[in-house]
Design an enzyme around this catalytic site. Structure first.
Site, PDB file in Angstrom:
ATOM      1  N   LYS A  22      -4.634 -37.589 -12.222  1.00  0.00           N
ATOM      2  CA  LYS A  22      -5.374 -36.339 -12.061  1.00  0.00           C
ATOM      3  C   LYS A  22      -6.871 -36.570 -12.253  1.00  0.00           C
ATOM      4  O   LYS A  22      -7.693 -36.054 -11.484  1.00  0.00           O
ATOM      5  CB  LYS A  22      -4.890 -35.302 -13.084  1.00  0.00           C
ATOM      6  CG  LYS A  22      -5.689 -33.994 -13.079  1.00  0.00           C
ATOM      7  CD  LYS A  22      -5.214 -33.044 -14.147  1.00  0.00           C
ATOM      8  CE  LYS A  22      -5.807 -33.329 -15.494  1.00  0.00           C
ATOM      9  NZ  LYS A  22      -7.213 -32.840 -15.623  1.00  0.00           N
ATOM     10  N   ASN A  23      -7.225 -37.316 -13.273  1.00  0.00           N
ATOM     11  CA  ASN A  23      -8.641 -37.494 -13.583  1.00  0.00           C
ATOM     12  C   ASN A  23      -9.360 -38.431 -12.612  1.00  0.00           C
ATOM     13  O   ASN A  23     -10.579 -38.563 -12.684  1.00  0.00           O
ATOM     14  CB  ASN A  23      -8.801 -38.009 -15.023  1.00  0.00           C
ATOM     15  CG  ASN A  23      -8.417 -36.956 -16.043  1.00  0.00           C
ATOM     16  OD1 ASN A  23      -8.429 -35.760 -15.755  1.00  0.00           O
ATOM     17  ND2 ASN A  23      -8.058 -37.388 -17.242  1.00  0.00           N
ATOM     18  N   CYS A 116      -8.774 -25.629 -19.799  1.00  0.00           N
ATOM     19  CA  CYS A 116      -8.246 -25.608 -21.161  1.00  0.00           C
ATOM     20  C   CYS A 116      -9.343 -25.301 -22.167  1.00  0.00           C
ATOM     21  O   CYS A 116     -10.473 -25.780 -22.053  1.00  0.00           O
ATOM     22  CB  CYS A 116      -7.621 -26.966 -21.513  1.00  0.00           C
ATOM     23  SG  CYS A 116      -6.105 -27.331 -20.622  1.00  0.00           S
ATOM     24  N   ARG A 121     -17.509 -27.846 -24.494  1.00  0.00           N
ATOM     25  CA  ARG A 121     -17.603 -29.025 -23.641  1.00  0.00           C
ATOM     26  C   ARG A 121     -18.776 -28.772 -22.705  1.00  0.00           C
ATOM     27  O   ARG A 121     -18.629 -28.504 -21.520  1.00  0.00           O
ATOM     28  CB  ARG A 121     -16.294 -29.242 -22.875  1.00  0.00           C
ATOM     29  CG  ARG A 121     -16.336 -30.455 -21.974  1.00  0.00           C
ATOM     30  CD  ARG A 121     -14.994 -31.091 -21.713  1.00  0.00           C
ATOM     31  NE  ARG A 121     -13.991 -30.202 -21.194  1.00  0.00           N
ATOM     32  CZ  ARG A 121     -12.843 -30.604 -20.664  1.00  0.00           C
ATOM     33  NH1 ARG A 121     -12.568 -31.889 -20.619  1.00  0.00           N
ATOM     34  NH2 ARG A 121     -11.958 -29.756 -20.218  1.00  0.00           N
ATOM     35  N   ASP A 304      -6.888 -37.737 -24.709  1.00  0.00           N
ATOM     36  CA  ASP A 304      -5.786 -37.099 -24.004  1.00  0.00           C
ATOM     37  C   ASP A 304      -4.426 -37.609 -24.456  1.00  0.00           C
ATOM     38  O   ASP A 304      -3.413 -36.937 -24.265  1.00  0.00           O
ATOM     39  CB  ASP A 304      -5.928 -37.316 -22.494  1.00  0.00           C
ATOM     40  CG  ASP A 304      -6.975 -36.409 -21.868  1.00  0.00           C
ATOM     41  OD1 ASP A 304      -7.497 -35.525 -22.577  1.00  0.00           O
ATOM     42  OD2 ASP A 304      -7.278 -36.584 -20.676  1.00  0.00           O
ATOM     43  N   ARG A 396      -0.932 -28.411 -14.629  1.00  0.00           N
ATOM     44  CA  ARG A 396      -2.248 -28.902 -14.229  1.00  0.00           C
ATOM     45  C   ARG A 396      -2.280 -30.418 -14.173  1.00  0.00           C
ATOM     46  O   ARG A 396      -3.056 -30.997 -13.406  1.00  0.00           O
ATOM     47  CB  ARG A 396      -3.327 -28.421 -15.207  1.00  0.00           C
ATOM     48  CG  ARG A 396      -3.633 -26.940 -15.148  1.00  0.00           C
ATOM     49  CD  ARG A 396      -4.791 -26.591 -16.094  1.00  0.00           C
ATOM     50  NE  ARG A 396      -5.878 -27.550 -15.906  1.00  0.00           N
ATOM     51  CZ  ARG A 396      -6.389 -28.303 -16.865  1.00  0.00           C
ATOM     52  NH1 ARG A 396      -5.939 -28.215 -18.103  1.00  0.00           N
ATOM     53  NH2 ARG A 396      -7.378 -29.133 -16.606  1.00  0.00           N
TER      54      ARG A 396
END
Length: 421
Positions: A22-23, A116, A121, A304, A396
């Site tokens: 995903k990242n 999230c 952030r 994570d 997600r």
């Protein structure tokens, strides 16, 4: 209300394949708009964050479609420079479109991102990098208004932010001259972005080190690129195997990308072996506590992976300390783990996990993506049934999680009509 129903207490056996990261795919999708033409992104998982990115691309005038694990983006028809508030709120990483839109069109209008709730952030590093390349940035009514002709230069990030590094790379590709990004993030996903940019004809080097150099305004075209395997999904499956016991092989991700996680699981009593795209974890006896775990930018222990590894260690003998250095609110899963019988005490950024004999099933709710993964890991090891809601967060970042776990022998099913009180 959708929920995962998990009956724990079964050891896991078998092989599970990890989908694309995903990242990695999100900044790669943003990069696809840098040049007119068709790009094909392979090994792209069908995640809700990917769906949100495709919606942004289509809103901008591109033709973006996903068929299985292949995404095709035709950016020839890109016409718009704005991303509406509703689309920006779908995910926190939506700000990654800033550098690419600005680089292609010379202006960008975005609102602040959602996603999230992990505490502050800020995107100040993103904006500082864009300004350093010559862009004008204004905040007006909760929106970011950016324009200007970009010029390469020296960028020094005050901390190695992954998102700011990626945004700077995307903007620098379109800037006149050469850009040097110092104190760049070193994550494998940065290397993946560099690989896709090179497939488009860009001249980028240094990804994976603290200095990335981009020669801007090269003639770009559409590119084809396979996304790397998701190292956090791999870490989640390994944590599940460590928690439940058994022998599990995880394929599709490079163990070197999550070696700090495998080192912790090895210290906890698991046996691990593997090569460049697979790792096998075996756990027969009880887990034991490990030395303090400090989250840190790559190559440190990934933030994570902290929640699922914490869930695995809730039944380890002794006490393990977790120290969270990345996000202020990364312990939102702790209260839910305690509902399952875990003994965890939190003081600021430190969480002390004292092992219990065994967790028990309970109704719990995921409040963020990786916290949801922690609840799944805990439920697999717990006695009895757990009901996990808040699946929009899990969706997600995890595709086919239930199927993957069932393939390992877990009792997992998703229901759409269970109401949990």
């Amino acid at each position: 209300m959708s929920a995962l129903m998990i009956t724990g207490g079964r050891t896991l056996e078998g092989t599970v394949h990890v989908h694309g990261a995903k990242n990695s795919v999100l900044p790669i999708l943003a990069a696809s708009i840098l040049a007119p033409g068709v790009s094909v992104i392979e090994n792209c998982p069908p995640l809700s964050d990917v769906t949100a990115s495709l919606a942004i691309l289509n809103h901008l005038g591109c033709r973006a479609v996903q068929e299985g694990e292949r995404v095709t983006v035709d950016a020839t028809t890109l016409t718009r420079c704005d991303v509406p508030d509703g689309l920006m709120r779908e995910m926190r990483s939506s700000v990654i479109f800033l550098g690419a839109i600005l680089g292609r069109l010379g202006e960008a209008r975005l609102s602040f991102p959602g996603g999230c709730e992990l505490g502050p952030r800020p995107i100040d590093l993103h904006l500082r990098a864009i300004r350093a390349l010559g862009a004008r940035v204004r905040e007006e009514g909760g929106r970011l208004l950016c324009d200007g002709r970009l010029t390469g230069g020296e960028l020094v990030l005050t901390r190695p932010s992954v998102g700011a590094t990626e945004n700077a790379m995307l903007a620098a590709v379109a800037a006149r001259g050469t850009t040097t990004i110092t104190n760049a993030a070193r994550e494998p996903e940065i290397i993946d972005l560099q690989g896709f940019l090179r497939a488009m004809g860009a001249k980028v080097q240094g990804a994976g080190t603290s200095v990335v150099t981009v020669e801007g305004q090269k003639l770009l075209h559409g590119g084809t690129y396979p996304v790397m395997g998701d190292r956090i999904v791999a870490a989640t499956y390994l944590s599940a195997a460590a928690a439940a016991g058994g022998v599990v092989e995880v394929t599709g991700a490079d163990p070197r990308h999550f070696s700090t996680v495998t080192a912790v699981l090895s210290e906890a009593g698991c046996a691990l072996a593997g090569d460049r795209d697979r790792v096998v974890l075996s756990r027969r006896g009880p887990l034991r506590a490990v030395r303090p775990i400090h989250t840190a930018p790559y190559p440190g222990f990934p933030t994570d992976a902290q929640p699922p590894v914490m869930a695995a260690l809730t039944a380890a003998r002794g006490t393990t300390l977790f120290v969270e250095h990345i996000f202020e609110s990364r312990y939102r899963h702790v209260d839910e783990l305690c509902r399952m019988g875990a003994d965890i005490r939190v003081e600021g950024r430190v969480a002390a996990v004292s092992g219990v004999e065994r967790l028990h099933g309970a109704p719990v709710r995921a409040d963020d993506l990786r916290g949801g993964a922690a609840l799944v890991v805990a439920a697999l090891a717990a006695r009895g049934e757990s009901v996990i809601t808040g699946l929009r967060h899990l969706d997600r970042g995890y595709s086919g999680l239930e199927e993957g776990l069932r393939g390992l022998g877990a009792l997992v099913r998703r229901t759409e009509d269970r109401i949990v009180t």
